[in-house]
Design a protein around this motif. Structure first.
Motif, mmCIF file in Angstrom:
data_model
loop_
_atom_site.group_PDB
_atom_site.id
_atom_site.type_symbol
_atom_site.label_atom_id
_atom_site.label_comp_id
_atom_site.label_asym_id
_atom_site.label_seq_id
_atom_site.Cartn_x
_atom_site.Cartn_y
_atom_site.Cartn_z
ATOM 1 N N GLY A 102 0.804 -1.217 0.000
ATOM 2 C CA GLY A 102 0.000 0.000 0.000
ATOM 3 C C GLY A 102 0.835 1.263 0.000
ATOM 4 N N LEU A 103 1.952 1.241 0.708
ATOM 5 C CA LEU A 103 2.825 2.411 0.712
ATOM 6 C C LEU A 103 3.519 2.595 -0.634
ATOM 7 C CD1 LEU A 103 4.375 2.261 4.288
ATOM 8 C CD2 LEU A 103 2.762 3.937 3.409
ATOM 9 N N GLY B 83 1.119 4.156 -2.866
ATOM 10 C CA GLY B 83 0.998 5.586 -2.589
ATOM 11 C C GLY B 83 2.118 6.396 -3.206
ATOM 12 N N ASP C 30 1.358 6.645 -6.919
ATOM 13 C CA ASP C 30 0.289 7.618 -7.153
ATOM 14 C C ASP C 30 0.826 9.050 -7.033
ATOM 15 O OD1 ASP C 30 -2.470 7.841 -7.798
ATOM 16 O OD2 ASP C 30 -2.881 8.500 -5.763
ATOM 17 N N LEU C 31 1.665 9.283 -6.032
ATOM 18 C CA LEU C 31 2.252 10.607 -5.849
ATOM 19 C C LEU C 31 3.127 10.994 -7.037
ATOM 20 C CD1 LEU C 31 2.925 13.104 -4.112
ATOM 21 C CD2 LEU C 31 4.756 11.746 -3.052
ATOM 22 N N LEU D 274 -0.724 0.412 -10.811
ATOM 23 C CA LEU D 274 -1.858 0.703 -9.933
ATOM 24 C C LEU D 274 -3.002 -0.281 -10.163
ATOM 25 C CD1 LEU D 274 -1.991 4.602 -9.810
ATOM 26 C CD2 LEU D 274 -1.009 3.003 -8.158
ATOM 27 N N TRP E 6 -2.030 -3.038 -8.030
ATOM 28 C CA TRP E 6 -2.319 -2.706 -6.647
ATOM 29 C C TRP E 6 -3.798 -2.913 -6.318
ATOM 30 C CZ3 TRP E 6 -2.020 -2.437 -1.819
ATOM 31 C CH2 TRP E 6 -2.809 -1.582 -1.058
ATOM 32 N N ARG F 81 -5.221 -5.315 -3.455
ATOM 33 C CA ARG F 81 -6.085 -4.759 -2.413
ATOM 34 C C ARG F 81 -7.395 -5.540 -2.334
ATOM 35 N NH1 ARG F 81 -7.391 1.357 -3.296
ATOM 36 N NH2 ARG F 81 -8.567 0.437 -5.010
#
Length: 214
Positions: free
Chosen positions: A21-22, A25, A28-29, A197, A200, A204
């Motif tokens: 998850g990190l 992130g 995504d950033l 993603l 991901w 998830r």
């Protein structure tokens, strides 16, 4: 469908620290930093090409006029979207490569944890879909991290280079898309990031979604 207790127990240790998850992130950033640059580039490159081809729309003429006016004020205004001039996009690309590989490593370990239970099929399909669409992510991360070796003709995967003289570089296509190239191979950076993603979201769904019952 609820997450089975044995699978929850097998996967739980992977969800502490710098987990999938990190990494997602971080990806995504970095997309949020790189995409506006590519969007600007494709806009200006597209307008310029249409004018060169003699078939621009009125909007494309206006876009080019906008750029030319900006260049009169600041002769380096195109550094905002040209990769070789931009102050940060190459660094952002490096971080994207590292993060995509980090996410993939997390996914691979999830498979290893689930396999003894016979519950790795969905995770494996998600990983295979990503590696099939983006086979260069692992390679480019290895070249990046071990660039000291590859730059002198060493490196574990040096035989995969079809152009041995091409070092790893962040570059730009004729349409403005941001690319990473090495050894005759080309990675479309944002497409790879978006595909990661998708991976991901599958991870998830297979863990957190079932754990939380949604």
């Amino acid at each position: 469908m609820a997450l089975d207790d044995d699978l929850n127990e097998a996967l739980t240790p992977l969800h502490f620290g710098f987990n999938a998850g990190l990494w997602a992130g971080v990806i995504d950033l970095q997309i949020s930093r790189v995409k506006p640059i590519e969007d600007m580039a494709t806009r200006y490159f597209g307008a310029w090409k249409a004018i060169q081809d003699g078939q621009p729309t009125a909007e494309q003429v206006a876009i080019n006029d906008e750029l030319q006016a900006a260049l009169v004020i600041d002769p380096e205004a195109d550094r905002a979207f040209k990769v070789f001039l931009h102050p940060t996009v190459s660094r952002d690309a490096v971080m994207l490569l590292v993060a995509m590989r980090g996410l993939l490593a997390s996914a691979d370990q999830m498979i290893k944890q689930a396999k003894p239970l016979g519950k790795d099929a969905a995770l494996r399909r998600a990983v295979d879909a990503f590696t099939d669409s983006q086979p260069l992510v692992k390679l480019f991360r290895d070249v990046l991290i071990h660039s000291d070796e590859y730059s002198v003709g060493l490196g574990r995967h040096r035989h995969r280079a079809t152009n041995p003289d091409e070092g790893i570089t962040v570059s730009q296509g004729d349409d403005g898309t941001i690319l990473v190239t090495w050894g005759g191979h080309t990675l479309h950076l944002l497409q790879a990031a978006n595909d990661s993603l998708t991976l991901w979201r599958a991870l998830r769904h297979e863990y957190w979604g079932k754990l939380l019952g949604n």
